[in-house]
Write an enzyme that holds these catalytic residues in place. Structure first.
Site, PDB file in Angstrom:
ATOM      1  N   SER A   1      65.799  70.449  47.037  1.00  0.00           N
ATOM      2  CA  SER A   1      64.822  69.405  47.385  1.00  0.00           C
ATOM      3  C   SER A   1      64.940  69.027  48.859  1.00  0.00           C
ATOM      4  O   SER A   1      66.051  68.991  49.411  1.00  0.00           O
ATOM      5  CB  SER A   1      65.079  68.161  46.526  1.00  0.00           C
ATOM      6  OG  SER A   1      64.337  67.072  47.031  1.00  0.00           O
TER       7      SER A   1
ATOM      8  N   TYR B   1      57.845  68.341  51.017  1.00  0.00           N
ATOM      9  CA  TYR B   1      56.700  67.424  50.983  1.00  0.00           C
ATOM     10  C   TYR B   1      56.241  67.338  52.432  1.00  0.00           C
ATOM     11  O   TYR B   1      57.071  67.073  53.312  1.00  0.00           O
ATOM     12  CB  TYR B   1      57.136  66.026  50.543  1.00  0.00           C
ATOM     13  CG  TYR B   1      57.604  65.883  49.123  1.00  0.00           C
ATOM     14  CD1 TYR B   1      56.717  65.998  48.056  1.00  0.00           C
ATOM     15  CD2 TYR B   1      58.933  65.587  48.848  1.00  0.00           C
ATOM     16  CE1 TYR B   1      57.145  65.825  46.750  1.00  0.00           C
ATOM     17  CE2 TYR B   1      59.374  65.417  47.541  1.00  0.00           C
ATOM     18  CZ  TYR B   1      58.469  65.537  46.503  1.00  0.00           C
ATOM     19  OH  TYR B   1      58.892  65.367  45.212  1.00  0.00           O
TER      20      TYR B   1
ATOM     21  N   THR C   1      55.246  71.143  47.547  1.00  0.00           N
ATOM     22  CA  THR C   1      54.871  70.307  46.402  1.00  0.00           C
ATOM     23  C   THR C   1      53.567  69.590  46.730  1.00  0.00           C
ATOM     24  O   THR C   1      53.481  68.878  47.733  1.00  0.00           O
ATOM     25  CB  THR C   1      55.990  69.302  46.077  1.00  0.00           C
ATOM     26  OG1 THR C   1      57.172  70.049  45.772  1.00  0.00           O
ATOM     27  CG2 THR C   1      55.632  68.427  44.880  1.00  0.00           C
TER      28      THR C   1
ATOM     29  N   LYS D   1      53.664  74.289  44.441  1.00  0.00           N
ATOM     30  CA  LYS D   1      54.166  73.678  43.209  1.00  0.00           C
ATOM     31  C   LYS D   1      53.339  72.444  42.838  1.00  0.00           C
ATOM     32  O   LYS D   1      53.158  71.544  43.675  1.00  0.00           O
ATOM     33  CB  LYS D   1      55.632  73.263  43.411  1.00  0.00           C
ATOM     34  CG  LYS D   1      56.260  72.488  42.255  1.00  0.00           C
ATOM     35  CD  LYS D   1      57.742  72.272  42.531  1.00  0.00           C
ATOM     36  CE  LYS D   1      58.452  71.567  41.398  1.00  0.00           C
ATOM     37  NZ  LYS D   1      58.273  70.115  41.385  1.00  0.00           N
TER      38      LYS D   1
ATOM     39  N   HIS E   1      55.335  68.010  37.554  1.00  0.00           N
ATOM     40  CA  HIS E   1      56.420  67.220  38.136  1.00  0.00           C
ATOM     41  C   HIS E   1      57.285  66.578  37.041  1.00  0.00           C
ATOM     42  O   HIS E   1      57.809  65.480  37.214  1.00  0.00           O
ATOM     43  CB  HIS E   1      55.847  66.153  39.074  1.00  0.00           C
ATOM     44  CG  HIS E   1      56.662  65.901  40.309  1.00  0.00           C
ATOM     45  ND1 HIS E   1      56.214  66.182  41.570  1.00  0.00           N
ATOM     46  CD2 HIS E   1      57.901  65.370  40.481  1.00  0.00           C
ATOM     47  CE1 HIS E   1      57.133  65.824  42.462  1.00  0.00           C
ATOM     48  NE2 HIS E   1      58.176  65.331  41.818  1.00  0.00           N
TER      49      HIS E   1
HETATM   50  C1  LIG Z   1      65.414  63.472  38.956  1.00  0.00           C
HETATM   51  C2  LIG Z   1      64.281  64.348  39.383  1.00  0.00           C
HETATM   52  C3  LIG Z   1      64.017  64.513  40.743  1.00  0.00           C
HETATM   53  C4  LIG Z   1      62.993  65.357  41.158  1.00  0.00           C
HETATM   54  N1  LIG Z   1      62.813  65.565  42.495  1.00  0.00           N
HETATM   55  C5  LIG Z   1      61.864  66.436  42.910  1.00  0.00           C
HETATM   56  C6  LIG Z   1      61.701  66.731  44.291  1.00  0.00           C
HETATM   57  O1  LIG Z   1      62.430  66.236  45.143  1.00  0.00           O
HETATM   58  N2  LIG Z   1      60.703  67.596  44.636  1.00  0.00           N
HETATM   59  C7  LIG Z   1      59.882  68.190  43.704  1.00  0.00           C
HETATM   60  O2  LIG Z   1      58.990  68.973  44.064  1.00  0.00           O
HETATM   61  N3  LIG Z   1      60.041  67.949  42.381  1.00  0.00           N
HETATM   62  C8  LIG Z   1      61.000  67.097  41.964  1.00  0.00           C
HETATM   63  N4  LIG Z   1      61.165  66.873  40.610  1.00  0.00           N
HETATM   64  C9  LIG Z   1      60.351  67.623  39.634  1.00  0.00           C
HETATM   65  C10 LIG Z   1      61.059  68.919  39.211  1.00  0.00           C
HETATM   66  O3  LIG Z   1      61.134  69.826  40.285  1.00  0.00           O
HETATM   67  C11 LIG Z   1      60.350  69.642  38.043  1.00  0.00           C
HETATM   68  O4  LIG Z   1      59.002  69.851  38.386  1.00  0.00           O
HETATM   69  C12 LIG Z   1      60.427  68.908  36.702  1.00  0.00           C
HETATM   70  O5  LIG Z   1      61.622  68.167  36.580  1.00  0.00           O
HETATM   71  C13 LIG Z   1      60.332  69.939  35.564  1.00  0.00           C
HETATM   72  O6  LIG Z   1      60.340  69.338  34.313  1.00  0.00           O
HETATM   73  P1  LIG Z   1      61.658  69.220  33.370  1.00  0.00           P
HETATM   74  O7  LIG Z   1      62.490  68.148  33.968  1.00  0.00           O
HETATM   75  O8  LIG Z   1      61.087  68.859  32.045  1.00  0.00           O
HETATM   76  O9  LIG Z   1      62.362  70.567  33.353  1.00  0.00           O
HETATM   77  C14 LIG Z   1      62.185  66.013  40.195  1.00  0.00           C
HETATM   78  C15 LIG Z   1      62.445  65.838  38.832  1.00  0.00           C
HETATM   79  C16 LIG Z   1      63.476  65.019  38.428  1.00  0.00           C
HETATM   80  C17 LIG Z   1      63.742  64.873  36.948  1.00  0.00           C
END
Ligand SMILES: Cc1cc2nc3c(=O)[nH]c(=O)nc-3n(C[C@H](O)[C@H](O)[C@H](O)COP(=O)(O)O)c2cc1C
Length: 341
Positions: free
Chosen positions: A101, A121, A147, A213, A237
């Site tokens: 990230s 981002y 993203t 994404k 997300h």
């Molecule tokens: C705690 C947390 C932080 C996240 N931070 C980011 C991030 O910084 N950038 C991003 O593109 N997606 C972020 N996401 C989304 C994840 O990349 C991903 O799309 C999502 O968690 C997938 O679903 P799942 O948790 O059911 O596997 C985050 C998700 C979680 C749970």
């Protein structure tokens, strides 16, 4: 993988649990994600040789041992002091890709040797993103993940403490790749005018392939590919942005069809088992990504994440053999029915 979240909940502070677990709005999208995979029905092949299964998968020119990666998640060093380095080491040992990230808690220069991509981002003033991207490229990132589902960060349900997460975290453990004072600079707020041209711009400044994404529609997938995206990543997300959007399992088939052979297609959201991975592969995904599972596993450090990869590998090999497939590619078309909406 069952029980990972329950174990993590016993160990982590409540604001960290809330931050990881919570979805947006009424959390319908978060809650539907896994169920949607369970609605895919398989038509397995029989009378086929499945003595050995080979999970080798090439993602944007890089050969990996498994058809999955770790999705970008912020807050990893609040879950375990080793944070991103532990996730990368476990991923590299398993032959999986890891996406870091842009809000990571570890400086890119301190990441261990491993296959990794940087998630970005873009800010309103794009040039402010350039130093961070250049440092990631110099430190070994081999692709960028843009993203696109976050023009604003969605408010979380009343009572959930995401706000307090950012108030309570140690600033030395989050967003450490931004310069001092970055957030106060005009133009550093998230871009609300992202367009297809940003894909080409990112590829140009980084010299790297770009995956996009947060795509859920076939027409948007096509716009990404026409603008030069090397991959389209179907994601909502983890249900953390707009609530009540399509489950990714439902969105995937139309995106696969729209993209055709012109780019790779990845998917995330609610993937918890080898059978879920089989479902995604059978609907045409080139790879899947895991968001919350590796975060919960990280409570036990690198070993916890390594066990997650190991368990998923065994699970997927078994599912592929039962489906009459020796490779992820052979799984394509094994879904009998697209998942009902
Ligand atoms: C705690 C947390 C932080 C996240 N931070 C980011 C991030 O910084 N950038 C991003 O593109 N997606 C972020 N996401 C989304 C994840 O990349 C991903 O799309 C999502 O968690 C997938 O679903 P799942 O948790 O059911 O596997 C985050 C998700 C979680 C749970």
């Amino acid at each position: 993988m069952a029980g990972l979240e329950a174990r993590a909940r016993e160990v982590l502070a409540p604001h960290v649990v809330d931050y990881v677990a919570t979805g947006a709005g009424e959390q319908l999208t978060r809650d539907e994600a896994h169920d949607a995979w369970t609605r895919v029905r398989f038509a397995p092949h029989v009378l086929r040789e499945v003595t050995s299964v080979d999970l080798t998968t090439t993602l944007l020119g890089r050969e990996l041992t498994v058809p999955w990666g770790v999705a970008p998640t912020s807050g990893q060093r609040e879950v375990h002091a080793d944070g991103e380095p532990a996730v990368l080491r476990a991923g590299a040992a398993a032959g999986a890709l890891t996406v870091v990230s842009s809000n990571a808690g570890t400086r890119f220069e301190d990441l261990p040797e491993a296959p990794w991509w940087l998630q970005v981002y873009l800010p309103a003033d794009r040039t402010l993103a350039q130093p961070l991207i250049e440092r990631a490229v110099a430190a070994g990132a081999s692709a960028l993940v843009l993203t696109v589902d976050t023009p604003v960060v969605s408010r979380k349900p009343a009572g959930a403490s995401e706000a307090s997460f950012w108030d309570l975290v140690d600033p030395a453990r989050v967003r450490v790749n931004f310069d001092e004072g970055y957030a106060e600079r005009p133009g550093s707020e998230k871009a609300t005018d992202l367009g297809p041209h940003d894909i080409g711009w990112l590829a140009g400044v980084s010299g790297l392939p770009v995956a996009v994404k947060g795509v859920l529609r076939p027409d948007d997938a096509r716009r990404c590919v026409d603008a030069g995206a090397a991959a389209v990543w179907v994601s909502n997300h983890g249900g953390r942005q707009l609530d009540r959007v399509l489950p990714t399992a439902t969105a995937l088939p139309a995106v696969v069809e729209a993209v055709g052979a012109d780019a790779q297609v990845y998917v995330d959201g609610g993937i918890r088992s080898g059978t879920d991975v089989l479902a995604a592969l059978s609907l045409g995904a080139d790879a899947v990504f895991l968001g919350r599972s590796p975060v919960w596993a990280l409570v036990e450090g690198e070993g916890g994440v390594a066990r997650l990869h190991d368990e998923l590998r065994r699970d997927l090999v078994e599912a592929l053999r039962l489906a009459g497939c020796r490779t992820p590619r052979e799984a394509r078309g094994v879904a009998a029915l697209p998942p009902a909406p």
